[in-house]
Design a protein around this motif. Sequence first.
Motif, PDB file in Angstrom:
ATOM      1  N   ALA A   1       0.844  -1.194   0.000  1.00  0.00           N
ATOM      2  CA  ALA A   1       0.000   0.000   0.000  1.00  0.00           C
ATOM      3  C   ALA A   1       0.877   1.241   0.000  1.00  0.00           C
ATOM      4  CB  ALA A   1      -0.915   0.006   1.217  1.00  0.00           C
TER       5      ALA A   1
ATOM      6  N   VAL B   1       0.602   5.436   1.017  1.00  0.00           N
ATOM      7  CA  VAL B   1      -0.189   6.436   1.731  1.00  0.00           C
ATOM      8  C   VAL B   1       0.452   7.796   1.525  1.00  0.00           C
ATOM      9  CG1 VAL B   1      -1.012   7.173   3.995  1.00  0.00           C
ATOM     10  CG2 VAL B   1      -0.843   4.731   3.470  1.00  0.00           C
ATOM     11  N   SER B   2      -0.363   8.778   1.155  1.00  0.00           N
ATOM     12  CA  SER B   2       0.107  10.154   1.003  1.00  0.00           C
ATOM     13  C   SER B   2      -0.983  11.081   1.520  1.00  0.00           C
ATOM     14  CB  SER B   2       0.436  10.457  -0.458  1.00  0.00           C
ATOM     15  OG  SER B   2      -0.748  10.601  -1.220  1.00  0.00           O
TER      16      SER B   2
ATOM     17  N   SER C   1      -4.371   7.426  -1.350  1.00  0.00           N
ATOM     18  CA  SER C   1      -3.919   6.153  -0.798  1.00  0.00           C
ATOM     19  C   SER C   1      -4.279   5.042  -1.776  1.00  0.00           C
ATOM     20  CB  SER C   1      -4.561   5.878   0.565  1.00  0.00           C
ATOM     21  OG  SER C   1      -4.127   6.831   1.519  1.00  0.00           O
TER      22      SER C   1
ATOM     23  N   PHE D   1      -6.653  -1.785   5.914  1.00  0.00           N
ATOM     24  CA  PHE D   1      -6.508  -0.334   5.793  1.00  0.00           C
ATOM     25  C   PHE D   1      -7.525   0.369   6.682  1.00  0.00           C
ATOM     26  CE2 PHE D   1      -6.334   3.837   3.808  1.00  0.00           C
ATOM     27  CZ  PHE D   1      -4.965   3.965   3.573  1.00  0.00           C
TER      28      PHE D   1
ATOM     29  N   THR E   1      -6.365   3.031   9.590  1.00  0.00           N
ATOM     30  CA  THR E   1      -6.852   4.409   9.621  1.00  0.00           C
ATOM     31  C   THR E   1      -7.985   4.619  10.618  1.00  0.00           C
ATOM     32  OG1 THR E   1      -8.380   3.912   7.786  1.00  0.00           O
ATOM     33  CG2 THR E   1      -6.194   4.790   7.213  1.00  0.00           C
TER      34      THR E   1
ATOM     35  N   ASP F   1     -11.682   7.098  -0.353  1.00  0.00           N
ATOM     36  CA  ASP F   1     -10.625   7.044   0.658  1.00  0.00           C
ATOM     37  C   ASP F   1      -9.452   6.189   0.208  1.00  0.00           C
ATOM     38  OD1 ASP F   1     -12.187   8.459   2.721  1.00  0.00           O
ATOM     39  OD2 ASP F   1     -13.421   6.636   2.701  1.00  0.00           O
ATOM     40  N   LEU F   2      -9.716   5.244  -0.675  1.00  0.00           N
ATOM     41  CA  LEU F   2      -8.704   4.273  -1.070  1.00  0.00           C
ATOM     42  C   LEU F   2      -8.981   3.797  -2.486  1.00  0.00           C
ATOM     43  CD1 LEU F   2      -6.319   2.416  -0.092  1.00  0.00           C
ATOM     44  CD2 LEU F   2      -8.074   0.748   0.560  1.00  0.00           C
TER      45      LEU F   2
ATOM     46  N   ALA G   1       4.627  10.285  -0.579  1.00  0.00           N
ATOM     47  CA  ALA G   1       4.002   8.965  -0.589  1.00  0.00           C
ATOM     48  C   ALA G   1       4.888   7.960   0.134  1.00  0.00           C
ATOM     49  CB  ALA G   1       3.748   8.508  -2.021  1.00  0.00           C
TER      50      ALA G   1
ATOM     51  N   THR H   1       7.210   0.607   7.248  1.00  0.00           N
ATOM     52  CA  THR H   1       7.097   1.681   6.267  1.00  0.00           C
ATOM     53  C   THR H   1       8.410   1.812   5.504  1.00  0.00           C
ATOM     54  OG1 THR H   1       7.864   3.441   7.748  1.00  0.00           O
ATOM     55  CG2 THR H   1       5.496   2.964   7.744  1.00  0.00           C
TER      56      THR H   1
ATOM     57  N   LEU I   1       5.359   8.541   9.530  1.00  0.00           N
ATOM     58  CA  LEU I   1       4.178   7.683   9.493  1.00  0.00           C
ATOM     59  C   LEU I   1       4.336   6.517  10.455  1.00  0.00           C
ATOM     60  CD1 LEU I   1       1.426   6.883   8.353  1.00  0.00           C
ATOM     61  CD2 LEU I   1       2.625   5.707   6.489  1.00  0.00           C
TER      62      LEU I   1
END
Length: 344
Positions: free
Chosen positions: A162, A164-165, A169, A202, A206, A273-274, A295, A307, A334
């Motif tokens: 995945a 994430v930014s 995402s 996810f 979140t 959202d994704l 990202a 990460t 993150l």
Amino acid sequence: MIQRPHLAVTLGDPCGIGPELLLRILGEISAQAEVTIFGTRAGLQLLEGSTFPGSPAPWTWTQGDNNAWQLRTHPGQGLATWIDPVPDLVPGDLTLGQGSAASGRAAALAVEAGARFVMAGHADALLTLPLSKAAVHAAGYAVPGHTEFLQQLAGVPQVRMAFVSPSLSVVLHTVHQSLRSVVEELDANQVAETLVFAARHFGALTANPALRIALCALNPHAGEGGAFGEEEQELHRALEQARAAFPEPGGPAFHGPLPSDTVFLRAVRGEFDLVVALYHDQGLIPIKVLEPGTAVNITLGLPFIRTSPDHGTAFDRAGRWAADPENTLHAADLALRLIQRRKA
């Protein structure tokens, strides 16, 4: 007294930009967490005496026990424990800016040691710096990349890559495989599995069980009703299965299949959202264009937080102190935020 989070960091390929990125961010991340680094000291020794503009002031080592050292950077007072899994490796075995079997072995052993350290409960999260897949393969490791290697080390049946930014995402259905095989192997059950997996993991990451998830189509215009291919029928079946997995109100909402030339912009504007992309470049081109410095790569499904910055080893820039540490700082940040959320 509140205990500081503990971040494990793997050096990546010692002949790439990982060592200089680490030196440039260590002061900032060690101000927020305890840091333990896994990697060959030869990677930093290759940089000693570098005089390029932007290089930090000299760093110092203090030897401890069992191949453990203390690394301190100046100024900024960055401080970390350093564990070297290949203490027999010396700078003469490596070439700055060039991956090799030696550098690949060092990178792989660092990942293995770092992952085991976190899984043993000695650290709260793992930050991995870039390794070279070609160098790792040359060293005899039959793994496509970090994601699959960590899955193997953790012994978990399923993971997903995945990104994430701040504005987008993305979860990938497939990762390191040919585009031809993505098309030939497209299967409704497997896509549904990715959709359900992404929604659960996810959503937990979140703290949002009601994610709005968009599935990318494979063909232009989402197949245009079959005019450009029939693969979208598989995707419709996958979406039906995913929706059936969450029958209760308040669960995720699945949308698609949607044309990939517009779905990412719609997500950036707040509609989703994704986004679940079917293959590597379908998901990574948009996020790397839209969020090149922010990202962050995260592996869903591991028993620990992992990460990584969203870039490679940049062998052609290694040792020039020209690599921007922003993405690595976002990856560390993150990880620390996720640690805080888990401990809350």
